[in-house]
Design a protein around this motif. Sequence first.
Motif, PDB file in Angstrom:
ATOM      1  N   TRP A 362       2.398   9.617  -5.516  1.00  8.30           N
ATOM      2  CA  TRP A 362       1.684   8.746  -4.584  1.00  8.30           C
ATOM      3  C   TRP A 362       0.309   8.359  -5.139  1.00  8.30           C
ATOM      4  CZ3 TRP A 362       3.012   6.344  -0.098  1.00  8.30           C
ATOM      5  CH2 TRP A 362       2.001   5.838   0.706  1.00  8.30           C
ATOM      6  N   ASP A 363      -0.375   9.312  -5.764  1.00 11.66           N
ATOM      7  CA  ASP A 363      -1.725   9.048  -6.300  1.00 11.66           C
ATOM      8  C   ASP A 363      -1.707   8.389  -7.676  1.00 11.66           C
ATOM      9  OD1 ASP A 363      -2.897  10.107  -4.055  1.00 11.66           O
ATOM     10  OD2 ASP A 363      -3.283  12.089  -4.935  1.00 11.66           O
ATOM     11  N   PHE A 364      -0.619   8.577  -8.405  1.00 11.72           N
ATOM     12  CA  PHE A 364      -0.563   8.109  -9.794  1.00 11.72           C
ATOM     13  C   PHE A 364      -0.532   6.574  -9.839  1.00 11.72           C
ATOM     14  CE2 PHE A 364       2.189   7.669 -13.805  1.00 11.72           C
ATOM     15  CZ  PHE A 364       1.062   7.593 -14.616  1.00 11.72           C
ATOM     16  N   GLN A 365      -1.517   5.995 -10.465  1.00  9.11           N
ATOM     17  CA  GLN A 365      -1.613   4.535 -10.573  1.00  9.11           C
ATOM     18  C   GLN A 365      -0.923   4.080 -11.864  1.00  9.11           C
ATOM     19  OE1 GLN A 365      -5.782   3.583 -10.232  1.00  9.11           O
ATOM     20  NE2 GLN A 365      -5.955   4.431  -8.168  1.00  9.11           N
ATOM     21  N   PHE A 366       0.405   4.126 -11.823  1.00 12.05           N
ATOM     22  CA  PHE A 366       1.180   3.778 -13.012  1.00 12.05           C
ATOM     23  C   PHE A 366       1.294   2.271 -13.199  1.00 12.05           C
ATOM     24  CE2 PHE A 366       3.989   4.056  -9.400  1.00 12.05           C
ATOM     25  CZ  PHE A 366       4.794   2.937  -9.526  1.00 12.05           C
ATOM     26  N   ALA A 367       0.947   1.513 -12.176  1.00 12.89           N
ATOM     27  CA  ALA A 367       1.022   0.054 -12.257  1.00 12.89           C
ATOM     28  C   ALA A 367       0.052  -0.519 -11.238  1.00 12.89           C
ATOM     29  CB  ALA A 367       2.449  -0.429 -12.001  1.00 12.89           C
ATOM     30  N   SER A 368      -0.022  -1.826 -11.166  1.00  9.55           N
ATOM     31  CA  SER A 368      -0.871  -2.510 -10.207  1.00  9.55           C
ATOM     32  C   SER A 368      -0.096  -3.652  -9.572  1.00  9.55           C
ATOM     33  CB  SER A 368      -2.133  -3.051 -10.899  1.00  9.55           C
ATOM     34  OG  SER A 368      -1.779  -3.958 -11.929  1.00  9.55           O
ATOM     35  N   GLY A 369      -0.650  -4.188  -8.483  1.00  5.49           N
ATOM     36  CA  GLY A 369      -0.014  -5.315  -7.825  1.00  5.49           C
ATOM     37  C   GLY A 369       1.239  -4.930  -7.078  1.00  5.49           C
ATOM     38  N   PRO A 370       2.213  -5.857  -6.980  1.00  4.46           N
ATOM     39  CA  PRO A 370       3.444  -5.605  -6.204  1.00  4.46           C
ATOM     40  C   PRO A 370       4.227  -4.391  -6.687  1.00  4.46           C
ATOM     41  CG  PRO A 370       3.233  -7.929  -6.734  1.00  4.46           C
ATOM     42  CD  PRO A 370       2.174  -7.223  -7.516  1.00  4.46           C
ATOM     43  N   LEU A 371       4.231  -4.140  -8.001  1.00  2.69           N
ATOM     44  CA  LEU A 371       4.978  -2.999  -8.518  1.00  2.69           C
ATOM     45  C   LEU A 371       4.407  -1.685  -7.990  1.00  2.69           C
ATOM     46  CD1 LEU A 371       7.287  -2.119 -10.349  1.00  2.69           C
ATOM     47  CD2 LEU A 371       5.669  -2.050 -12.261  1.00  2.69           C
ATOM     48  N   ARG A 372       3.107  -1.625  -7.873  1.00  2.00           N
ATOM     49  CA  ARG A 372       2.456  -0.437  -7.336  1.00  2.00           C
ATOM     50  C   ARG A 372       2.854  -0.224  -5.868  1.00  2.00           C
ATOM     51  NH1 ARG A 372       0.392   4.543  -6.914  1.00  2.00           N
ATOM     52  NH2 ARG A 372      -1.602   4.654  -5.834  1.00  2.00           N
ATOM     53  N   VAL A 373       2.903  -1.290  -5.090  1.00  3.51           N
ATOM     54  CA  VAL A 373       3.300  -1.204  -3.688  1.00  3.51           C
ATOM     55  C   VAL A 373       4.746  -0.734  -3.561  1.00  3.51           C
ATOM     56  CG1 VAL A 373       3.630  -2.506  -1.559  1.00  3.51           C
ATOM     57  CG2 VAL A 373       1.641  -2.971  -3.011  1.00  3.51           C
ATOM     58  N   VAL A 374       5.613  -1.276  -4.408  1.00  2.00           N
ATOM     59  CA  VAL A 374       7.018  -0.861  -4.382  1.00  2.00           C
ATOM     60  C   VAL A 374       7.152   0.624  -4.716  1.00  2.00           C
ATOM     61  CG1 VAL A 374       9.267  -1.155  -5.496  1.00  2.00           C
ATOM     62  CG2 VAL A 374       7.893  -3.159  -4.899  1.00  2.00           C
ATOM     63  N   GLY A 375       6.404   1.060  -5.730  1.00  5.25           N
ATOM     64  CA  GLY A 375       6.451   2.472  -6.108  1.00  5.25           C
ATOM     65  C   GLY A 375       5.996   3.385  -4.986  1.00  5.25           C
ATOM     66  N   MET A 376       4.917   3.009  -4.284  1.00  6.35           N
ATOM     67  CA  MET A 376       4.433   3.820  -3.169  1.00  6.35           C
ATOM     68  C   MET A 376       5.445   3.836  -2.030  1.00  6.35           C
ATOM     69  SD  MET A 376       0.383   2.784  -3.077  1.00  6.35           S
ATOM     70  CE  MET A 376       0.015   3.914  -1.726  1.00  6.35           C
ATOM     71  N   ALA A 377       6.103   2.687  -1.809  1.00 11.36           N
ATOM     72  CA  ALA A 377       7.112   2.631  -0.750  1.00 11.36           C
ATOM     73  C   ALA A 377       8.280   3.566  -1.051  1.00 11.36           C
ATOM     74  CB  ALA A 377       7.611   1.195  -0.577  1.00 11.36           C
ATOM     75  N   VAL A 378       8.711   3.605  -2.314  1.00 11.96           N
ATOM     76  CA  VAL A 378       9.817   4.486  -2.707  1.00 11.96           C
ATOM     77  C   VAL A 378       9.419   5.951  -2.535  1.00 11.96           C
ATOM     78  CG1 VAL A 378      11.249   5.245  -4.640  1.00 11.96           C
ATOM     79  CG2 VAL A 378      10.828   2.797  -4.277  1.00 11.96           C
ATOM     80  N   VAL A 379       8.222   6.300  -2.982  1.00 12.25           N
ATOM     81  CA  VAL A 379       7.753   7.691  -2.864  1.00 12.25           C
ATOM     82  C   VAL A 379       7.616   8.081  -1.392  1.00 12.25           C
ATOM     83  CG1 VAL A 379       5.832   9.253  -3.328  1.00 12.25           C
ATOM     84  CG2 VAL A 379       6.592   7.656  -5.091  1.00 12.25           C
ATOM     85  N   GLY A 380       7.030   7.179  -0.597  1.00 15.79           N
ATOM     86  CA  GLY A 380       6.870   7.464   0.826  1.00 15.79           C
ATOM     87  C   GLY A 380       8.203   7.648   1.526  1.00 15.79           C
ATOM     88  N   ALA A 381       9.168   6.780   1.207  1.00 12.33           N
ATOM     89  CA  ALA A 381      10.489   6.883   1.821  1.00 12.33           C
ATOM     90  C   ALA A 381      11.183   8.178   1.419  1.00 12.33           C
ATOM     91  CB  ALA A 381      11.338   5.678   1.431  1.00 12.33           C
ATOM     92  N   ALA A 382      11.035   8.583   0.166  1.00 14.46           N
ATOM     93  CA  ALA A 382      11.649   9.834  -0.292  1.00 14.46           C
ATOM     94  C   ALA A 382      11.070  11.027   0.463  1.00 14.46           C
ATOM     95  CB  ALA A 382      11.447   9.995  -1.796  1.00 14.46           C
ATOM     96  N   GLY A 383       9.753  11.022   0.667  1.00  7.82           N
ATOM     97  CA  GLY A 383       9.127  12.117   1.403  1.00  7.82           C
ATOM     98  C   GLY A 383       9.594  12.179   2.846  1.00  7.82           C
ATOM     99  N   LEU A 384       9.657  11.024   3.501  1.00  8.05           N
ATOM    100  CA  LEU A 384      10.105  11.002   4.895  1.00  8.05           C
ATOM    101  C   LEU A 384      11.571  11.410   5.017  1.00  8.05           C
ATOM    102  CD1 LEU A 384       8.377   7.788   6.315  1.00  8.05           C
ATOM    103  CD2 LEU A 384       7.780  10.177   6.749  1.00  8.05           C
ATOM    104  N   LEU A 385      12.394  11.016   4.037  1.00  3.91           N
ATOM    105  CA  LEU A 385      13.811  11.400   4.068  1.00  3.91           C
ATOM    106  C   LEU A 385      13.958  12.911   3.961  1.00  3.91           C
ATOM    107  CD1 LEU A 385      16.817  10.739   4.049  1.00  3.91           C
ATOM    108  CD2 LEU A 385      16.656  10.421   1.559  1.00  3.91           C
ATOM    109  N   LEU A 386      13.224  13.512   3.037  1.00  5.20           N
ATOM    110  CA  LEU A 386      13.295  14.965   2.886  1.00  5.20           C
ATOM    111  C   LEU A 386      12.798  15.662   4.144  1.00  5.20           C
ATOM    112  CD1 LEU A 386      13.859  17.470   1.251  1.00  5.20           C
ATOM    113  CD2 LEU A 386      11.670  17.170   0.083  1.00  5.20           C
ATOM    114  N   LEU A 387      11.716  15.158   4.721  1.00 11.21           N
ATOM    115  CA  LEU A 387      11.201  15.745   5.957  1.00 11.21           C
ATOM    116  C   LEU A 387      12.218  15.604   7.083  1.00 11.21           C
ATOM    117  CD1 LEU A 387       8.913  17.058   7.553  1.00 11.21           C
ATOM    118  CD2 LEU A 387       7.980  14.766   7.964  1.00 11.21           C
TER     119      LEU A 387
END
Length: 459
Positions: A362-387
């Motif tokens: 979530w904190d790792f800034q591996f990209a910027s712009g739309p790709l960064r948003v997509v990456g955060m969405a994937v990480v967030g969804a994975a966390g909520l799914l596990l929870l």
Amino acid sequence: MAEVTVLRTVKQGQVIVYENDASNMFYTIGSGSFEVRSSGKRVAVLHQGDYFGEIALLTGVSTTATITALEDGKLLALGEEEFRFTLMRHEPVKRQFLAALRIRRPDIADIAIRQWMPDSEQPEQVASAGQKWLRPPAQQRWIDVLMAMGGLFLVATLLSVWLKGAIWTYAALVTGCLAGPVSFVAYARSSQLLGYRISRLLGVFVTSAAIALPLAMLLEKSWLFAKGPDAYTFTQLHLPIAVALIEEASKLLICYFFLRSKRQRFRMDAVVFGAAAGMGFAAVENMIYGWAFLGTGETGSMLAVLWLRALLSPFGHGTWTAIAAAGIGIGLSKVSTSSGKLSVWLKVAGLVSASILLHTLWDFQFASGPLRVVGMAVVGAAGLLLLFLLIRSGTVEEIQALTLLNPALSADRLIDDAGEEEVDVDRPLNCLACDTQCPPKTRYCPRCGQSLRVEAARN
């Protein structure tokens, strides 16, 4: 039962059981109210239908509280031999008492369960016949909390922009910091069937805010940002890893403090404690970010940041710490009693590692712009799914306990799910309350008015 039960009349102020004494009696309250005190503090008041004394008889430990009559009343007393005989002859009754013991004293329940039940019949492996029809009741109070907190934040935001008064700006800051975290904790608590008192969750929330965040900030400043905040950036992987380790460890210290007594009953207890600890941390973090913008006079930027963090709060600290706390709870409750210690430690390590990994990504800034948003969405969804999976398994665990305590629940829920057209029975039914034979297709007893739903389900 009536043949071996003794009716006792007690007077107001009479002490029935003293704490730490040996006890060989089981009591059910026929009338009156009785105070329960442990270590000098009132912990409960028992009324008609409640019972006590079973913990000492099931486990052999000394009594855990002093029981005093608050008024004149009557007790139904059962001796130790009669109590044990009843449990050995009536399997459902034994399961009910063991389920109640696990809720009241989870720290000693495993030992008693192994003594009273063979390995093949441990609660983890016992499923009630009607359990597949059980679903947790709809608990929507968290939506009320969300609407209330979100509404207050919205009103404070509009007044801050419109009136430009300091009081409304500070109101927006406070409500904005709390809206997301408080709503998330309310959701986690509403997922429990047997939840803790709000005061206890508030203690976890405040303790994390007061200790975990300052501790994490001190360690990060000393170890990571000693050369200045610009010395490293989150585009370098080692920095988000270090931040995740420090912050999750700080929050888990709080969770461990509240869970270390092994008095948590179910997996959901650890999940909710973790959510409260994570969101206490997040609330103060939100406050710091908002205050930083407010200090430079950028009220609009402060409001934008607070709204963004409120919307993103379900993906962050509360979820990560709830996942890790579930692992800590599993370790504390099972390592000392489970024969498969390796599998337990693997579960603990897996959940804690998943929490740190999600935080890092979530904190790792591996990209910027739309790709960064997509990456955060994937990480967030994975966390909520596990929870969600942890909450689901935790709910099943609670349902198993409730089914053991109340076997009729499964039949009652079966009626709810089957629909009214399927509950008619073309033969007389016996009312469970007054034992009156009722006409076919009758839904309520004509004598006492009791619902015949459970008996209909059994038929």
